[in-house]
Write a protein that holds these residues in place. Structure first.
Motif, mmCIF file in Angstrom:
data_model
loop_
_atom_site.group_PDB
_atom_site.id
_atom_site.type_symbol
_atom_site.label_atom_id
_atom_site.label_comp_id
_atom_site.label_asym_id
_atom_site.label_seq_id
_atom_site.Cartn_x
_atom_site.Cartn_y
_atom_site.Cartn_z
ATOM 1 N N THR A 1 10.372 -24.553 -38.797
ATOM 2 C CA THR A 1 11.280 -25.639 -38.417
ATOM 3 C C THR A 1 10.571 -26.956 -38.669
ATOM 4 O O THR A 1 9.516 -27.217 -38.104
ATOM 5 C CB THR A 1 11.690 -25.525 -36.941
ATOM 6 N N TYR A 2 11.161 -27.798 -39.513
ATOM 7 C CA TYR A 2 10.581 -29.094 -39.841
ATOM 8 C C TYR A 2 11.122 -30.206 -38.956
ATOM 9 O O TYR A 2 10.428 -31.175 -38.691
ATOM 10 C CB TYR A 2 10.856 -29.437 -41.314
ATOM 11 N N TYR A 3 12.369 -30.079 -38.521
ATOM 12 C CA TYR A 3 12.977 -31.087 -37.653
ATOM 13 C C TYR A 3 14.091 -30.408 -36.862
ATOM 14 O O TYR A 3 14.798 -29.546 -37.392
ATOM 15 C CB TYR A 3 13.563 -32.251 -38.464
ATOM 16 N N ASP A 4 14.255 -30.820 -35.605
ATOM 17 C CA ASP A 4 15.306 -30.221 -34.782
ATOM 18 C C ASP A 4 15.721 -31.206 -33.700
ATOM 19 O O ASP A 4 14.904 -31.664 -32.914
ATOM 20 C CB ASP A 4 14.794 -28.930 -34.145
ATOM 21 N N ASP A 5 16.985 -31.588 -33.695
ATOM 22 C CA ASP A 5 17.566 -32.333 -32.578
ATOM 23 C C ASP A 5 18.967 -31.794 -32.342
ATOM 24 O O ASP A 5 19.349 -30.777 -32.921
ATOM 25 C CB ASP A 5 17.515 -33.854 -32.786
ATOM 26 N N ARG A 6 19.745 -32.448 -31.519
ATOM 27 C CA ARG A 6 21.039 -31.868 -31.136
ATOM 28 C C ARG A 6 22.036 -31.777 -32.290
ATOM 29 O O ARG A 6 22.926 -30.946 -32.268
ATOM 30 C CB ARG A 6 21.638 -32.611 -29.960
ATOM 31 N N SER A 7 21.887 -32.610 -33.328
ATOM 32 C CA SER A 7 22.870 -32.559 -34.403
ATOM 33 C C SER A 7 22.291 -32.196 -35.767
ATOM 34 O O SER A 7 23.047 -31.873 -36.676
ATOM 35 C CB SER A 7 23.601 -33.903 -34.519
ATOM 36 N N VAL A 8 20.975 -32.240 -35.927
ATOM 37 C CA VAL A 8 20.351 -31.938 -37.222
ATOM 38 C C VAL A 8 19.212 -30.948 -37.013
ATOM 39 O O VAL A 8 18.390 -31.121 -36.111
ATOM 40 C CB VAL A 8 19.792 -33.218 -37.892
ATOM 41 N N GLN A 9 19.187 -29.931 -37.873
ATOM 42 C CA GLN A 9 18.077 -28.978 -37.860
ATOM 43 C C GLN A 9 17.679 -28.717 -39.311
ATOM 44 O O GLN A 9 18.524 -28.372 -40.142
ATOM 45 C CB GLN A 9 18.473 -27.667 -37.186
ATOM 46 N N VAL A 10 16.385 -28.897 -39.603
ATOM 47 C CA VAL A 10 15.856 -28.652 -40.939
ATOM 48 C C VAL A 10 14.833 -27.535 -40.827
ATOM 49 O O VAL A 10 13.834 -27.683 -40.118
ATOM 50 C CB VAL A 10 15.193 -29.927 -41.526
ATOM 51 N N THR A 11 15.107 -26.429 -41.495
ATOM 52 C CA THR A 11 14.191 -25.289 -41.473
ATOM 53 C C THR A 11 13.789 -24.939 -42.901
ATOM 54 O O THR A 11 14.265 -25.546 -43.858
ATOM 55 C CB THR A 11 14.839 -24.059 -40.810
ATOM 56 N N SER A 12 12.963 -23.927 -43.031
ATOM 57 C CA SER A 12 12.508 -23.509 -44.352
ATOM 58 C C SER A 12 13.588 -22.736 -45.109
ATOM 59 O O SER A 12 13.403 -22.419 -46.280
ATOM 60 C CB SER A 12 11.250 -22.657 -44.226
ATOM 61 N N THR A 13 14.717 -22.465 -44.469
ATOM 62 C CA THR A 13 15.792 -21.724 -45.145
ATOM 63 C C THR A 13 17.061 -22.551 -45.346
ATOM 64 O O THR A 13 17.789 -22.327 -46.308
ATOM 65 C CB THR A 13 16.168 -20.458 -44.349
ATOM 66 N N ALA A 14 17.320 -23.501 -44.436
ATOM 67 C CA ALA A 14 18.585 -24.239 -44.524
ATOM 68 C C ALA A 14 18.493 -25.567 -43.781
ATOM 69 O O ALA A 14 17.580 -25.799 -42.997
ATOM 70 C CB ALA A 14 19.724 -23.414 -43.935
ATOM 71 N N ILE A 15 19.475 -26.403 -44.062
ATOM 72 C CA ILE A 15 19.649 -27.672 -43.351
ATOM 73 C C ILE A 15 20.992 -27.583 -42.637
ATOM 74 O O ILE A 15 22.011 -27.306 -43.261
ATOM 75 C CB ILE A 15 19.651 -28.867 -44.321
ATOM 76 N N ARG A 16 20.961 -27.811 -41.310
ATOM 77 C CA ARG A 16 22.193 -27.796 -40.531
ATOM 78 C C ARG A 16 22.446 -29.199 -40.010
ATOM 79 O O ARG A 16 21.588 -29.798 -39.370
ATOM 80 C CB ARG A 16 22.076 -26.836 -39.351
ATOM 81 N N VAL A 17 23.618 -29.741 -40.326
ATOM 82 C CA VAL A 17 24.038 -31.051 -39.827
ATOM 83 C C VAL A 17 25.379 -30.839 -39.140
ATOM 84 O O VAL A 17 26.369 -30.496 -39.784
ATOM 85 C CB VAL A 17 24.171 -32.078 -40.968
ATOM 86 N N ASP A 18 25.393 -31.035 -37.827
ATOM 87 C CA ASP A 18 26.559 -30.745 -37.000
ATOM 88 C C ASP A 18 26.979 -29.289 -37.231
ATOM 89 O O ASP A 18 26.230 -28.397 -36.915
ATOM 90 C CB ASP A 18 27.686 -31.741 -37.256
ATOM 91 N N ASP A 19 28.163 -29.046 -37.794
ATOM 92 C CA ASP A 19 28.633 -27.675 -37.991
ATOM 93 C C ASP A 19 28.459 -27.190 -39.423
ATOM 94 O O ASP A 19 28.849 -26.078 -39.749
ATOM 95 C CB ASP A 19 30.118 -27.568 -37.606
#
Length: 174
Positions: A3-21
């Motif tokens: 996990t490179y970054y994680d907050d309530r609306s954005v998560q950046v991992t080594s597999t994917a980027i999640r922004v909201d939904d």
């Protein structure tokens, strides 16, 4: 998974980027860039107001001392006006720390909108738009690290591990 970054609306991992939904697999991202919007005059005006709030009591103290000397009243009245002016000037001390902290946070947030863009499946996609410069910088750097560390598109895990292994030479060293 890293996990490179994680907050309530954005998560950046080594597999994917999640922004909201929305989720964007790193294997489908080929390019990352950012854009800056125009300055927010509202933010700049707020910073000016903070500066005026810090300078106001000092200016009032200087004006009060000048007024006391200009009026040329009795020494008691002059001392009272100068004393009140100095007290007004001293009021800056406790308030200044709070105002400087608020001003510092204003610079950390920034004065313009920032956008994070990626090319995903051949399309340009806006991942994030924010006015918070500090948060944007953290997310942008996390996305860059994740994309740099991701295996190239179409590569298998075994091939990616083999490419990451150092090559040992056989033969004499010079």
């Amino acid at each position: 998974m890293t996990t490179y970054y994680d907050d309530r609306s954005v998560q950046v991992t080594s597999t994917a980027i999640r922004v909201d939904d929305r989720v964007y697999p790193l294997a489908e991202i080929s390019m990352v860039w950012h854009r800056r919007g125009s300055r927010s005059w509202r933010v700049l005006a707020g910073r000016g107001a903070l500066g005026a709030a810090m300078a106001g009591p000092l200016a009032a103290a200087v004006l009060g001392v000048g007024l006391a000397l200009w009026l040329d009243r009795s020494p008691t009245v002059t001392i009272a006006i100068v004393g009140a002016s100095v007290l007004v000037g001293l009021a800056v001390g406790p308030v200044a720390d709070f105002l400087f902290e608020y001003l510092d946070r204003s610079y950390a947030r920034g004065s313009r909108q920032r956008e994070l863009w990626v090319r995903c499946r051949g399309r340009h996609v806006l991942l994030l738009r924010t006015g918070d410069a500090l948060r944007f910088g953290q997310i942008y750097r996390a996305v860059q690290r994740a994309v740099e560390q991701a295996p190239p598109p179409g590569a298998t895990r075994a091939a990616a591990r083999a490419a990451a292994r150092p090559v040992r030479s056989r033969g004499r060293r010079n």
